[in-house]
Design an enzyme around this catalytic site. Structure first.
Site, PDB file in Angstrom:
ATOM      1  N   HIS A 185      42.698  54.039  11.097  1.00 49.96           N
ATOM      2  CA  HIS A 185      42.521  53.487  12.447  1.00 49.96           C
ATOM      3  C   HIS A 185      43.402  52.239  12.553  1.00 49.96           C
ATOM      4  CE1 HIS A 185      38.228  55.243  13.170  1.00 49.96           C
ATOM      5  NE2 HIS A 185      39.065  55.841  13.993  1.00 49.96           N
ATOM      6  N   CYS A 189      35.083  47.352  12.735  1.00 52.39           N
ATOM      7  CA  CYS A 189      34.544  48.689  13.023  1.00 52.39           C
ATOM      8  C   CYS A 189      33.132  48.614  13.574  1.00 52.39           C
ATOM      9  CB  CYS A 189      34.524  49.545  11.764  1.00 52.39           C
ATOM     10  SG  CYS A 189      36.118  49.799  11.016  1.00 52.39           S
TER      11      CYS A 189
HETATM   12  N1  ARG Z   1      33.324  56.760   8.800  1.00 47.46           N
HETATM   13  C1  ARG Z   1      33.952  56.345  10.009  1.00 47.46           C
HETATM   14  C2  ARG Z   1      35.087  57.303  10.341  1.00 47.46           C
HETATM   15  O1  ARG Z   1      35.743  57.770   9.441  1.00 47.46           O
HETATM   16  C3  ARG Z   1      34.452  54.946   9.889  1.00 47.46           C
HETATM   17  C4  ARG Z   1      34.989  54.391  11.172  1.00 47.46           C
HETATM   18  C5  ARG Z   1      35.603  53.039  11.033  1.00 47.46           C
HETATM   19  N2  ARG Z   1      35.880  52.473  12.304  1.00 47.46           N
HETATM   20  C6  ARG Z   1      36.946  51.749  12.628  1.00 47.46           C
HETATM   21  N3  ARG Z   1      36.993  51.211  13.807  1.00 47.46           N
HETATM   22  N4  ARG Z   1      37.988  51.656  11.835  1.00 47.46           N
HETATM   23  O2  ARG Z   1      35.341  57.621  11.475  1.00 47.46           O
END
Ligand code: ARG
Length: 309
Positions: A200, A302
């Site tokens: 991300h 996150c």
């Molecule tokens: N387990 C989640 C996923 O893989 C983690 C999300 C992390 N969020 C972020 N904004 N980077 O989607």
């Protein structure tokens, strides 16, 4: 609104010689002192009542490693308490049993000008979160725009001045970038992510001064250069020549996954190099330990969605 004055940079440099030597991008002699100003923000968070790791959709996750929901709750609470102590407002969405990743509220949407662009998740495991967050936005007075394209909200969209930085490569599809440009009438800059550990955009870039506008000051953003392809790196260098470049070690504890109010920057406690860099640029880093939530591949940012009304 509290105004904070940048600490004496010469003195700071004197006490951090070892750190500065270890961090290539820091040259305290050429850093212009900025008066950093904290602005109160409103965030949406999701208490991790049902946090666990039952599937693997990023390299950080391993369902074989046990999770401790009580510990996740305590760590999450320390992040919540930090925001309240800084004078921010935190709104809450209830976690739904069976949606363990809902705690990462940054992925629930992207909100500017009271318009909430809904998320449409890449992986089946998270798809039900999209409508759940859109219901919350509608119930709380936001104009909701149902997404036409796959996107994971503020995880891949970050506002800097009047520009929206938009990530693609692992999660949000690039056609969602065009959709966001249409919805908000702002410039959208596509950035290509190439390292699956930084899937991300908010794991690879930290926005430190969202209101920096067209003439960004030093250290408007921080980022990990190797997380991007060559074209995106060149674009970031051109736009933000004075950005903080973080080390692989700090990025590897999701140090960039942080929240700034323009002065206070809430970061992973283990990102000690980034902490020193922030101090040298006149920010006030505040470390929190979210080790349990890191098992799901998420950190401070996150767990935090900004609500711009
Ligand atoms: N387990 C989640 C996923 O893989 C983690 C999300 C992390 N969020 C972020 N904004 N980077 O989607």
């Amino acid at each position: 609104m509290p105004t904070h004055t940048t600490p004496d940079l010469a003195a700071a440099a004197g006490t951090t010689v070892a750190d500065s030597a270890a961090i290539p991008n820091v040259n305290a002699d050429t850093v212009t002192p900025f008066v950093r100003q904290a602005t109160p923000h409103t965030y949406l968070m999701c208490r991790p009542d049902y946090f666990t790791v039952t599937y693997k959709i990023n390299p950080w996750m391993d369902p074989a490693i046990p999770t401790d929901t009580a510990k996740a709750l305590a760590q999450w609470q320390s992040l919540y308490d930090t925001y309240i102590a800084l004078g921010h407002t935190v709104e809450l969405i209830d976690q739904i049993d069976g949606l363990p990743d809902m705690v990462y509220s940054a992925n629930g949407g992207f909100v500017i000008d009271n318009i909430a662009y809904g998320a449409s998740f890449t992986h089946a495991e998270r798809q039900a979160e999209g409508p759940a967050y859109m219901r919350w936005f509608a119930d709380h007075g936001f104009r909701v725009v149902e997404p036409e394209n796959v996107n994971e909200g503020e995880g891949d969209f970050m506002l800097v001045g009047d520009t929206i930085l938009a990530g693609t490569g692992f999660r949000s599809a690039s056609n969602s970038h065009e959709e966001v440009a249409r919805i908000y009438g702002r410039e959208v800059v596509t950035l290509n992510l190439v390292n699956p550990n930084f899937y991300h955009l908010d794991t690879a870039i930290a926005v430190l001064n969202e209101s920096a506008g067209q003439a960004p000051d030093a250290a408007t953003i921080a980022y990990l250069p190797s997380a991007f392809d060559a074209a995106s790196r060149a674009e970031l260098e051109r736009r933000y020549p004075d950005a903080i470049l973080v080390s692989e070690a700090d990025a590897a504890v999701l140090g960039l996954n942080s929240i700034s109010d323009g002065y206070n920057v809430v970061i992973a406690a283990r990102a000690v190099g980034f902490e020193a860099q922030l101090r040298e640029r006149g920010y006030n880093p505040i470390g929190v330990d979210l080790s349990e939530l890191l098992l799901g591949g998420g950190g401070v940012k996150c767990c935090t969605l900004e609500l711009r009304r």
